[in-house]
Design a protein around this motif. Structure first.
Motif, PDB file in Angstrom:
ATOM      1  N   ASP A   1       2.306  14.456  -2.369  1.00 51.59           N
ATOM      2  CA  ASP A   1       1.216  15.442  -2.494  1.00 51.59           C
ATOM      3  C   ASP A   1       0.345  15.503  -1.243  1.00 51.59           C
ATOM      4  OD1 ASP A   1      -1.396  13.538  -3.318  1.00 51.59           O
ATOM      5  OD2 ASP A   1       0.545  12.731  -3.866  1.00 51.59           O
TER       6      ASP A   1
ATOM      7  N   ASN B   1       0.796  -1.224   0.000  1.00 53.83           N
ATOM      8  CA  ASN B   1       0.000   0.000   0.000  1.00 53.83           C
ATOM      9  C   ASN B   1       0.839   1.290   0.000  1.00 53.83           C
ATOM     10  OD1 ASN B   1      -2.776   0.405  -0.254  1.00 53.83           O
ATOM     11  ND2 ASN B   1      -2.876   1.355   1.765  1.00 53.83           N
TER      12      ASN B   1
ATOM     13  N   GLY C   1       2.350   2.542  -2.447  1.00 55.31           N
ATOM     14  CA  GLY C   1       2.164   3.258  -3.707  1.00 55.31           C
ATOM     15  C   GLY C   1       3.084   2.795  -4.819  1.00 55.31           C
ATOM     16  N   LYS C   2       3.557   1.557  -4.746  1.00 54.42           N
ATOM     17  CA  LYS C   2       4.474   1.035  -5.780  1.00 54.42           C
ATOM     18  C   LYS C   2       3.836   1.033  -7.159  1.00 54.42           C
ATOM     19  CE  LYS C   2       5.360  -2.972  -4.111  1.00 54.42           C
ATOM     20  NZ  LYS C   2       4.699  -2.815  -2.807  1.00 54.42           N
ATOM     21  N   SER C   3       2.661   0.394  -7.249  1.00 52.59           N
ATOM     22  CA  SER C   3       2.036   0.277  -8.568  1.00 52.59           C
ATOM     23  C   SER C   3       1.713   1.661  -9.126  1.00 52.59           C
ATOM     24  CB  SER C   3       0.779  -0.588  -8.477  1.00 52.59           C
ATOM     25  OG  SER C   3       1.122  -1.875  -7.999  1.00 52.59           O
ATOM     26  N   SER C   4       1.256   2.556  -8.276  1.00 51.02           N
ATOM     27  CA  SER C   4       0.930   3.924  -8.719  1.00 51.02           C
ATOM     28  C   SER C   4       2.175   4.622  -9.239  1.00 51.02           C
ATOM     29  CB  SER C   4       0.352   4.737  -7.557  1.00 51.02           C
ATOM     30  OG  SER C   4      -0.794   4.112  -7.038  1.00 51.02           O
TER      31      SER C   4
ATOM     32  N   LYS D   1       3.817   9.549  -2.090  1.00 52.53           N
ATOM     33  CA  LYS D   1       2.605  10.293  -1.683  1.00 52.53           C
ATOM     34  C   LYS D   1       2.943  11.706  -1.196  1.00 52.53           C
ATOM     35  CE  LYS D   1       0.381   5.860  -0.608  1.00 52.53           C
ATOM     36  NZ  LYS D   1      -0.617   5.114   0.129  1.00 52.53           N
TER      37      LYS D   1
ATOM     38  N   SER E   1      -4.649  -0.812  -6.144  1.00 52.01           N
ATOM     39  CA  SER E   1      -5.769  -1.215  -5.325  1.00 52.01           C
ATOM     40  C   SER E   1      -5.671  -0.553  -3.968  1.00 52.01           C
ATOM     41  CB  SER E   1      -5.729  -2.728  -5.160  1.00 52.01           C
ATOM     42  OG  SER E   1      -6.546  -3.114  -4.090  1.00 52.01           O
TER      43      SER E   1
ATOM     44  N   ALA F   1       2.788  10.302  -7.201  1.00 54.08           N
ATOM     45  CA  ALA F   1       2.291   9.618  -8.400  1.00 54.08           C
ATOM     46  C   ALA F   1       1.111  10.377  -8.991  1.00 54.08           C
ATOM     47  CB  ALA F   1       1.887   8.191  -8.057  1.00 54.08           C
TER      48      ALA F   1
ATOM     49  N   GLY G   1      -1.615  -5.831  -0.468  1.00 56.23           N
ATOM     50  CA  GLY G   1      -1.265  -7.226  -0.718  1.00 56.23           C
ATOM     51  C   GLY G   1      -1.732  -7.742  -2.065  1.00 56.23           C
ATOM     52  N   LYS G   2      -2.034  -6.834  -2.985  1.00 54.87           N
ATOM     53  CA  LYS G   2      -2.566  -7.231  -4.293  1.00 54.87           C
ATOM     54  C   LYS G   2      -1.499  -7.896  -5.173  1.00 54.87           C
ATOM     55  CE  LYS G   2      -6.396  -6.976  -6.522  1.00 54.87           C
ATOM     56  NZ  LYS G   2      -7.675  -7.244  -5.870  1.00 54.87           N
ATOM     57  N   THR G   3      -0.299  -7.332  -5.150  1.00 53.97           N
ATOM     58  CA  THR G   3       0.761  -7.830  -6.021  1.00 53.97           C
ATOM     59  C   THR G   3       1.495  -8.974  -5.320  1.00 53.97           C
ATOM     60  OG1 THR G   3       1.011  -5.569  -6.811  1.00 53.97           O
ATOM     61  CG2 THR G   3       2.740  -7.104  -7.414  1.00 53.97           C
TER      62      THR G   3
HETATM   63  P1  GTP Z   1       0.307  -3.402  -3.059  1.00 57.45           P
HETATM   64  O1  GTP Z   1       0.516  -3.843  -4.473  1.00 57.45           O
HETATM   65  O2  GTP Z   1      -0.993  -3.828  -2.507  1.00 57.45           O
HETATM   66  O3  GTP Z   1       1.453  -3.765  -2.174  1.00 57.45           O
HETATM   67  O4  GTP Z   1       0.210  -1.788  -3.027  1.00 57.45           O
HETATM   68  P2  GTP Z   1       1.075  -0.714  -3.800  1.00 57.45           P
HETATM   69  O5  GTP Z   1       2.288  -0.366  -3.005  1.00 57.45           O
HETATM   70  O6  GTP Z   1       1.283  -1.114  -5.209  1.00 57.45           O
HETATM   71  O7  GTP Z   1       0.130   0.583  -3.716  1.00 57.45           O
HETATM   72  P3  GTP Z   1      -0.862   1.171  -4.823  1.00 57.45           P
HETATM   73  O8  GTP Z   1      -0.108   1.843  -5.922  1.00 57.45           O
HETATM   74  O9  GTP Z   1      -1.845   0.141  -5.194  1.00 57.45           O
HETATM   75  O10 GTP Z   1      -1.545   2.367  -3.991  1.00 57.45           O
HETATM   76  C1  GTP Z   1      -2.171   2.200  -2.738  1.00 57.45           C
HETATM   77  C2  GTP Z   1      -3.120   3.371  -2.467  1.00 57.45           C
HETATM   78  O11 GTP Z   1      -2.393   4.609  -2.329  1.00 57.45           O
HETATM   79  C3  GTP Z   1      -4.121   3.616  -3.604  1.00 57.45           C
HETATM   80  O12 GTP Z   1      -5.345   4.002  -3.050  1.00 57.45           O
HETATM   81  C4  GTP Z   1      -3.481   4.769  -4.391  1.00 57.45           C
HETATM   82  O13 GTP Z   1      -4.419   5.534  -5.099  1.00 57.45           O
HETATM   83  C5  GTP Z   1      -2.813   5.580  -3.283  1.00 57.45           C
HETATM   84  N1  GTP Z   1      -1.616   6.315  -3.784  1.00 57.45           N
HETATM   85  C6  GTP Z   1      -0.518   5.769  -4.334  1.00 57.45           C
HETATM   86  N2  GTP Z   1       0.388   6.721  -4.677  1.00 57.45           N
HETATM   87  C7  GTP Z   1      -0.144   7.915  -4.341  1.00 57.45           C
HETATM   88  C8  GTP Z   1       0.306   9.283  -4.450  1.00 57.45           C
HETATM   89  O14 GTP Z   1       1.399   9.606  -4.912  1.00 57.45           O
HETATM   90  N3  GTP Z   1      -0.541  10.249  -3.985  1.00 57.45           N
HETATM   91  C9  GTP Z   1      -1.767   9.950  -3.429  1.00 57.45           C
HETATM   92  N4  GTP Z   1      -2.501  10.970  -2.980  1.00 57.45           N
HETATM   93  N5  GTP Z   1      -2.217   8.667  -3.316  1.00 57.45           N
HETATM   94  C10 GTP Z   1      -1.436   7.662  -3.765  1.00 57.45           C
END
Ligand code: GTP
Ligand code: MG
Length: 208
Positions: free
Chosen positions: A159, A39, A41-44, A157, A59, A190, A63-65
């Protein structure tokens, strides 16, 4: 540093998912891996970096990935140069609700990847800019650093806090991880693409 050279991602596509080494895609392209707590923000960030909204699945459920996901990315350098690399999205660590066995397996195959991927040139460790590093982040940093591969801490994150707070938090993270001066934490958003040019520049260094 190449101050004025134009860098952008011109193509990015999903290539393969893998758990163990015999499933890694073949070839000799260098790799840049992204890792961080679930969570964070890796995928973002991957989607922002590649300007590709749907590349990595995003998502709000942590824990999606759950595999290593390889993307082939083309970096345009200046007018006529192109450098391709694998961007590798690693599973999130430190998410309690996934269950102990699943977590252990994740760390085993991440460890195997760190040891076996001779193409890995840079690891980006993502940390939420709003919080100081947690014990699992410090452990991850230590483990990644032991691989001998450069680790770039990226504070995600950005922002979500004020610009003043971004500077302060990035400094706190750099101090917390005891980062060398030449590789301080980089703030990234992101949603606003803040830090994107700087991260592309850092990635470009693997080709030099
Ligand atoms: P997993 O694959 O589950 O480990 O998560 P992840 O690390 O890939 O995170 P993901 O990119 O899915 O983002 C998790 C949440 O954070 C989502 O609701 C995104 O929209 C939010 N998010 C990610 N990056 C940013 C950012 O730069 N700014 C803001 N405001 N929200 C973000
Ligand atoms: Mg993800």
């Amino acid at each position: 540093m190449s101050d004025s050279i134009f860098l952008d991602v011109i193509n990015a596509k999903y290539t393969a998912s893998a758990v163990w080494a015999d499933q890694y895609p073949v070839g000799d392209m260098p790799e840049v891996a992204f890792i961080g707590r679930s969570n964070v923000g890796k995928s973002s960030l991957i989607n922002s970096l590649c300007r590709h909204g749907g590349l990595a699945r995003i998502s709000s459920t942590p824990g999606k990935t759950q595999t290593l996901n390889f993307y082939t990315v083309s970096l345009k350098v200046g007018e006529d140069q192109r450098n391709d690399f694998f961007l590798v999205d690693l599973p999130g660590y430190g998410y309690a609700k996934v269950g102990r066995q699943a977590r252990q397996q994740w760390s085993r195959f991440i460890d195997e990847y760190l040891v076996k991927s001779s193409r890995l040139k840079l690891i980006c460790l993502l940390i939420d800019i709003r919080h100081p590093p947690m014990e699992s982040d410090l452990l991850a940093f230590r483990r990644l650093s032991q691989s001998g591969i450069p680790v770039q801490v990226v504070a995600t994150k950005a922002d979500k806090i004020t610009r003043m707070a971004v500077i302060k938090q990035a400094e706190l993270l750099s101090a917390g991880f005891e980062l060398p001066l030449e590789r301080q934490a980089l703030a990234y958003s992101a949603t606003k693409n803040t830090g994107r040019d700087a991260l592309l520049e850092i990635i470009y260094q693997i080709f030099k």
